[in-house]
Write a protein that holds these residues in place. Structure first.
Motif, PDB file in Angstrom:
ATOM      1  N   ALA A   1       1.275  10.124  -0.583  1.00 31.31           N
ATOM      2  CA  ALA A   1      -0.048   9.821  -1.132  1.00 31.31           C
ATOM      3  C   ALA A   1       0.001   9.774  -2.662  1.00 31.31           C
ATOM      4  CB  ALA A   1      -1.061  10.853  -0.667  1.00 31.31           C
ATOM      5  N   GLU A   2       0.753  10.700  -3.264  1.00 29.42           N
ATOM      6  CA  GLU A   2       0.893  10.686  -4.724  1.00 29.42           C
ATOM      7  C   GLU A   2       1.629   9.439  -5.195  1.00 29.42           C
ATOM      8  OE1 GLU A   2       2.835  14.406  -5.526  1.00 29.42           O
ATOM      9  OE2 GLU A   2       0.985  15.558  -5.285  1.00 29.42           O
ATOM     10  N   GLU A   3       2.637   9.026  -4.448  1.00 27.73           N
ATOM     11  CA  GLU A   3       3.389   7.811  -4.790  1.00 27.73           C
ATOM     12  C   GLU A   3       2.497   6.583  -4.672  1.00 27.73           C
ATOM     13  OE1 GLU A   3       7.039   5.389  -2.827  1.00 27.73           O
ATOM     14  OE2 GLU A   3       7.357   7.552  -3.149  1.00 27.73           O
ATOM     15  N   ASP A   4       1.686   6.492  -3.633  1.00 30.36           N
ATOM     16  CA  ASP A   4       0.768   5.381  -3.459  1.00 30.36           C
ATOM     17  C   ASP A   4      -0.270   5.347  -4.580  1.00 30.36           C
ATOM     18  OD1 ASP A   4       2.097   4.621  -1.178  1.00 30.36           O
ATOM     19  OD2 ASP A   4       0.617   5.494   0.208  1.00 30.36           O
ATOM     20  N   ALA A   5      -0.732   6.517  -4.995  1.00 29.80           N
ATOM     21  CA  ALA A   5      -1.717   6.587  -6.080  1.00 29.80           C
ATOM     22  C   ALA A   5      -1.114   6.098  -7.388  1.00 29.80           C
ATOM     23  CB  ALA A   5      -2.239   8.017  -6.227  1.00 29.80           C
ATOM     24  N   GLU A   6       0.149   6.432  -7.639  1.00 32.29           N
ATOM     25  CA  GLU A   6       0.817   5.969  -8.844  1.00 32.29           C
ATOM     26  C   GLU A   6       1.001   4.466  -8.829  1.00 32.29           C
ATOM     27  OE1 GLU A   6       4.494   8.066  -9.368  1.00 32.29           O
ATOM     28  OE2 GLU A   6       3.484   9.987  -9.631  1.00 32.29           O
ATOM     29  N   LYS A   7       1.321   3.898  -7.681  1.00 33.82           N
ATOM     30  CA  LYS A   7       1.485   2.450  -7.555  1.00 33.82           C
ATOM     31  C   LYS A   7       0.173   1.719  -7.753  1.00 33.82           C
ATOM     32  CE  LYS A   7       5.481   2.495  -4.488  1.00 33.82           C
ATOM     33  NZ  LYS A   7       5.962   2.189  -3.125  1.00 33.82           N
ATOM     34  N   ALA A   8      -0.932   2.338  -7.331  1.00 34.85           N
ATOM     35  CA  ALA A   8      -2.245   1.716  -7.447  1.00 34.85           C
ATOM     36  C   ALA A   8      -2.728   1.672  -8.900  1.00 34.85           C
ATOM     37  CB  ALA A   8      -3.257   2.457  -6.590  1.00 34.85           C
ATOM     38  N   GLU A   9      -2.203   2.522  -9.735  1.00 38.89           N
ATOM     39  CA  GLU A   9      -2.652   2.570 -11.138  1.00 38.89           C
ATOM     40  C   GLU A   9      -2.057   1.491 -11.951  1.00 38.89           C
ATOM     41  OE1 GLU A   9      -1.770   6.449 -12.626  1.00 38.89           O
ATOM     42  OE2 GLU A   9      -3.324   7.358 -11.442  1.00 38.89           O
TER      43      GLU A   9
END
Length: 102
Positions: free
Chosen positions: A94-102
């Motif tokens: 989830a943290e990795e996905d959030a970083e990609k979304a930014e």
């Protein structure tokens, strides 16, 4: 605390809890669960390997056992089985996905 002295000082890790339970896993690593739902695994005394919130609900006098990354916890007259290692993997994803979304 403990009536014969402090077993482990959790004040630097969390606050607002009244009750905790501690256990050792098969590798003799200490795991601590607070009644606020925070679970801590220690590498060695005073060194936290990780912490994770396993529930948002308050727990009444939690009692735990851990084996192979699986937490067994008593709650509301039942034993719950929680795969802590999977929770950590899900959190990392989830943290990795959030970083990609930014």
């Amino acid at each position: 605390g403990f009536r014969f002295g402090t077993v482990i000082d959790l004040s630097e890790y969390t606050s607002g809890f009244e009750s905790v339970d501690m256990t050792l896993d098969e590798d003799r690593r200490l795991w601590v669960l607070t009644d606020t739902g925070w679970l801590y695994k220690f590498k060695k005394p005073g060194k936290v390997e990780f912490s994770i919130r396993i529930t948002d609900r308050p727990l009444i006098h939690p009692r735990i056992a851990v084996y192979d990354g699986i937490l067994y916890m008593t709650n509301n007259n039942e034993i719950q089985r929680i795969d802590v290692l999977q929770m950590l993997l899900d959190r990392a994803a989830a943290e990795e996905d959030a970083e990609k979304a930014e």
